[in-house]
Design an enzyme around this catalytic site. Structure first.
Site, PDB file in Angstrom:
ATOM      1  N   ARG A  64     -26.331  -3.311   5.701  1.00  0.00           N
ATOM      2  CA  ARG A  64     -26.641  -4.208   6.825  1.00  0.00           C
ATOM      3  C   ARG A  64     -25.814  -5.472   6.680  1.00  0.00           C
ATOM      4  O   ARG A  64     -25.536  -5.931   5.574  1.00  0.00           O
ATOM      5  CB  ARG A  64     -28.135  -4.583   6.840  1.00  0.00           C
ATOM      6  CG  ARG A  64     -29.035  -3.512   7.401  1.00  0.00           C
ATOM      7  CD  ARG A  64     -28.823  -3.296   8.911  1.00  0.00           C
ATOM      8  NE  ARG A  64     -29.733  -2.325   9.500  1.00  0.00           N
ATOM      9  CZ  ARG A  64     -29.432  -1.044   9.721  1.00  0.00           C
ATOM     10  NH1 ARG A  64     -28.255  -0.550   9.398  1.00  0.00           N
ATOM     11  NH2 ARG A  64     -30.325  -0.248  10.303  1.00  0.00           N
ATOM     12  N   HIS A  71     -20.168   0.355  13.006  1.00  0.00           N
ATOM     13  CA  HIS A  71     -21.500   0.894  12.704  1.00  0.00           C
ATOM     14  C   HIS A  71     -21.558   2.396  12.974  1.00  0.00           C
ATOM     15  O   HIS A  71     -22.392   2.881  13.751  1.00  0.00           O
ATOM     16  CB  HIS A  71     -22.586   0.150  13.491  1.00  0.00           C
ATOM     17  CG  HIS A  71     -23.942   0.295  12.859  1.00  0.00           C
ATOM     18  ND1 HIS A  71     -24.885  -0.700  12.874  1.00  0.00           N
ATOM     19  CD2 HIS A  71     -24.521   1.320  12.171  1.00  0.00           C
ATOM     20  CE1 HIS A  71     -25.985  -0.292  12.243  1.00  0.00           C
ATOM     21  NE2 HIS A  71     -25.773   0.948  11.805  1.00  0.00           N
TER      22      HIS A  71
END
Ligand code: NAP
Length: 310
Positions: free
Chosen positions: A225, A273
């Site tokens: 993250r 991502h």
């Protein structure tokens, strides 16, 4: 009794999930109605993507559980209107996808692929890579994904270490835990992979101090993250050569805004991502199994621990 199951993820993913979820739910033996809309008070289960609605769960008065399609649940875990069990996604597809992505990027840096593939005509600079046994890889986060990646890298011959919150024993991986363990783990990281969840206690795990503990020129790979890294500290470490390269798949703001220094930094690789996506087939099996378990009073798989935040 018919189970009403609300699919609350991106509308464009409904077409991909409807078939696999219907197949997997049919195998549970329960009668069900799977849809993208219901009156909230009629819903028994929500199949959930944490980037979408609902945000207020209080109108869902007969809800039994919320079943996340994502592994990372930071946007929903602290929702005070959610009072029923929350599960997160752990499945073959996420593990395999992350293992392939991490292994590929570790090998890119280990083998020096960029330098050797983008050869300059006439320049015959031979700088063969060491064997994997001479390249130390460390994985911060020894959960479902960290261990899967560590197992693959260990099988390829890399000396692998890992760091977690609680003590662990994982064959083939030297394990560390807690604050002291982090320092030891970082100090032996030629390549560092971040696979921690986004929680208050993991924010800025990589900061000016911890980056300075890495061997000079270490590579940072972050498919975890964006919040795990203090971006200014990483940029400074890249500029000074303390960090040799950063491959980043996740960011504090996504999509990564135009003009962010990561886009143009010569020692940064940005990926959008995509390290590991939830796959409809394997994730539907996990969702259906949890609904079956809930209906038979068995413990749910992959329950989120609200106190820990993951
Ligand atoms: P997981 O099974 O919950 O594992 C998390 C690991 O992090 C555990 O080993 C845990 O330690 C450790 N940890 C948590 N807080 C810590 C702390 N304060 N200090 C030290 N270690 C700590 O999670 P996972 O399924 O492996 O997934 C990891 C993350 O990957 C997800 O949360 C998500 O953010 C990210 N992800 C990204 C993508 C992508 O496409 N980029 C895809 C899927 C997932 P313990 O074992 O001691 O609890």
């Amino acid at each position: 009794m018919t189970l009403n199951i609300l699919f609350a993820a991106r509308p464009d993913s409904w077409a991909e999930y409807q078939g696999p979820l219907t197949r997997a739910l049919s195998d549970t033996g329960h009668t069900f109605d799977l849809r993208t809309d219901f009156a909230p008070e009629d819903v028994d289960y929500i199949v959930y993507a944490p980037n979408g609605p609902p945000r207020d769960f209080s109108p869902f008065t007969r809800l039994r559980a919320v079943l996340s399609l994502w592994a990372g649940v930071e946007t929903v875990v602290g929702n005070s209107t959610l009072t029923v069990p929350l599960t997160r996604m752990v499945d073959f597809g996420l593990r395999q996808g992350m293992t392939e992505w991490v292994t590929g990027h570790v090998l890119r840096h280990h083998l020096g692929m960029d330098a050797h593939i983008n050869g300059v005509p006439g320049l015959w600079h031979q700088n063969p890579p060491p064997l994997s046994r001479d390249r130390r890889v460390t994985i911060l986060g020894l959960g479902q994904l960290g261990v899967a990646c560590g197992n693959m890298l260990d099988a390829l011959g890399f000396p692998v270490a890992g760091w977690s919150r609680s003590p662990k024993q994982v064959p083939g991986i030297t394990t560390h835990h807690g604050p002291d363990g982090l320092e030891t783990a970082l100090a032996r990281s030629d390549i560092l992979v971040l696979l921690l969840p986004n929680t208050p206690s993991t924010e800025n795990t990589l900061n000016t101090r911890t980056l300075s503990l890495l061997p000079r020129g270490a590579v940072v790979i972050n498919p975890g993250r964006g919040t795990l890294i203090d971006d200014d500290a990483l940029l400074a470490a890249l500029d000074s050569g303390q960090v040799g390269h950063a491959t980043l798949d996740v960011f504090r703001v996504e999509p990564l805004p135009d003009g962010h220094p990561y886009w143009t930094h010569p020692s940064v690789t940005v990926t959008p991502h995509i390290a590991s996506e939830t796959r409809p087939d394997s994730s539907s099996d996990v969702i259906a199994e949890n609904i079956r378990r809930c209906e038979s009073g068995e413990p749910l798989l992959h329950l989120v621990d609200r106190s820990k935040g993951y």
